[in-house]
Design an enzyme around this catalytic site. Structure first.
Site: not given
Ligand SMILES: NC(=O)c1ccc[n+]([C@@H]2O[C@H](COP(=O)([O-])OP(=O)(O)OC[C@H]3O[C@@H](n4cnc5c(N)ncnc54)[C@H](OP(=O)(O)O)[C@@H]3O)[C@@H](O)[C@H]2O)c1
Length: 242
Positions: A62, A88, A153-155, A157
Site C-alpha cells: 500500500d 498514479n 475524491y475530487g477534493a 485531486k
C-alpha cells in the site's frame, strides 16, 4: 545530461492506466519499478511488462505504508537512479452525497491520493535532482468540476493539483519538473466502481492515452514544468505522432 539507463517508478501499475504508462516507458527503454497492493496481480503485470522492458521490479504494498514507499525508492536506487516518478495509484473511496459521506473515508482517501504522492516525491527528490527528472501526478476532471457524489475524491485531486503546481515552482531551482495529467474517462476498475452495475463499454480503454504519453516522454521535463495536460484532448502536439 541524459543517462543511458533511464529508470521510472509507476505506482498503481498492476492494471488500468498505470500498466499502460509502464508499458510505454518500457517500450522507450526505461527500467521499471512498479507498485500495487495485490501481489499476484502485480507479479502478473511484471511478467507482462518484461516483454516491453529489460528490467521490471515489482514492489507490492500500500502506498500509505512507509516501508512500501521506502522499498519503491530503494528499488530505483538499486537500478542506478530515477528519471521519472509517476504517482498514479489512487482510490475512489465510494461515490455518494457529502451530507452522508462517511467521515473516516476522508481519512483514508487523503493519505492515499495526496499524502503518498507527496511523501514519495520527498523520498525520490535526491535521485530526481541528480537526473533533472520528472514527476507526473495523475489527476481527474473531478478536481475542477463539482460532480454530485464525487466530492471527496475530487477534493483529493484538487489538493494534489495545488501541491503539484507548488512543487513545480519550488523545485525549479533544483532542476526537477512536475506536471499534472488528467487522463479522461477510461474503462478501468476504478471507473466501474464509480458506476456500479452500469455498462461502461462506451468508455475507451486506457490505451487511448498512449499518443499523449509518448509525446510527454519526448519532452524536456524543464519545458513542461507545472503544466496540466488532458491526455485525451484532441491536441495536435500528440495526435500528430500517431
Ligand atoms: N478511470 C478513469 O476514468 C479515470 C479518470 C480520471 C482519472 N483517473 C485516475 O487515473 C489513475 C489510475 O486509475 P485507473 O482507472 O487505472 O484505476 P484502477 O484500474 O483501479 O487501477 C488503480 C491501480 O492503483 C493500485 N492501487 C490502488 N490503491 C492503491 C494503494 N492504496 N496502494 C498501492 N496501490 C494502489 C491498484 O492496484 P491494487 O488495487 O492491487 O492496489 C491498481 O494497480 C488514478 O489516479 C485515477 O484517479 C482515472
Amino acid at each position: 545530461m541524459t543517462h543511458s539507463n533511464r529508470i521510472a517508478i509507476v505506482t498503481g501499475a498492476s492494471r488500468g492506466l498505470g500498466l499502460v504508462i509502464a508499458r510505454v516507458l518500457g517500450n522507450r527503454g526505461y527500467s521499471l519499478v512498479i507498485g500495487g497492493r495485490d501481489r499476484g496481480t502485480l507479479e502478473a503485470a511484471a511478467a507482462n511488462l518484461s516483454r516491453h522492458a529489460s528490467v521490471v521490479r515489482p514492489v507490492a504494498g500500500d502506498v500509505t505504508d512507509p516501508a512500501v514507499r521506502a522499498a519503491l525508492i530503494e528499488a530505483a536506487m538499486a537500478l542506478g537512479g530515477l528519471d521519472v516518478l509517476v504517482n498514479n495509484a489512487s482510490e475512489l473511496g465510494g461515490i455518494g452525497p457529502l451530507q452522508v459521506f462517511d467521515v473516516p473515508r476522508f481519512g483514508r482517501l487523503f493519505p492515499v491520493n495526496v499524502g503518498a504522492p507527496m511523501v514519495l516525491t520527498q523520498l525520490a527528490l535526491p535521485l530526481l535532482v541528480e537526473r533533472r527528472g520528472l514527476i507526473v501526478n495523475i489527476t481527474s476532471d473531478a478536481a475542477t468540476a463539482a460532480y454530485p457524489g464525487w466530492g471527496p475524491y475530487g477534493a483529493t485531486k484538487a489538493a494534489l493539483e495545488v501541491l503539484t503546481r507548488t512543487l513545480a515552482a519550488e523545485l525549479r531551482d533544483r532542476g526537477v519538473s512536475a506536471v499534472l495529467v488528467d487522463p479522461g474517462d477510461m474503462r478501468t476498475r476504478m471507473h466501474q466502481e464509480a458506476f456500479p452495475g452500469e455498462d461502461i463499454s462506451d468508455r475507451p480503454l486506457p490505451e487511448v492515452t498512449i499518443p499523449f504519453w509518448n509525446w510527454l516522454f519526448d519532452q524536456d521535463p524543464q519545458a513542461v514544468r507545472g503544466e496540466r495536460f488532458a491526455a485525451q484532448q484532441e491536441d495536435a502536439r500528440w495526435l500528430q505522432q500517431v
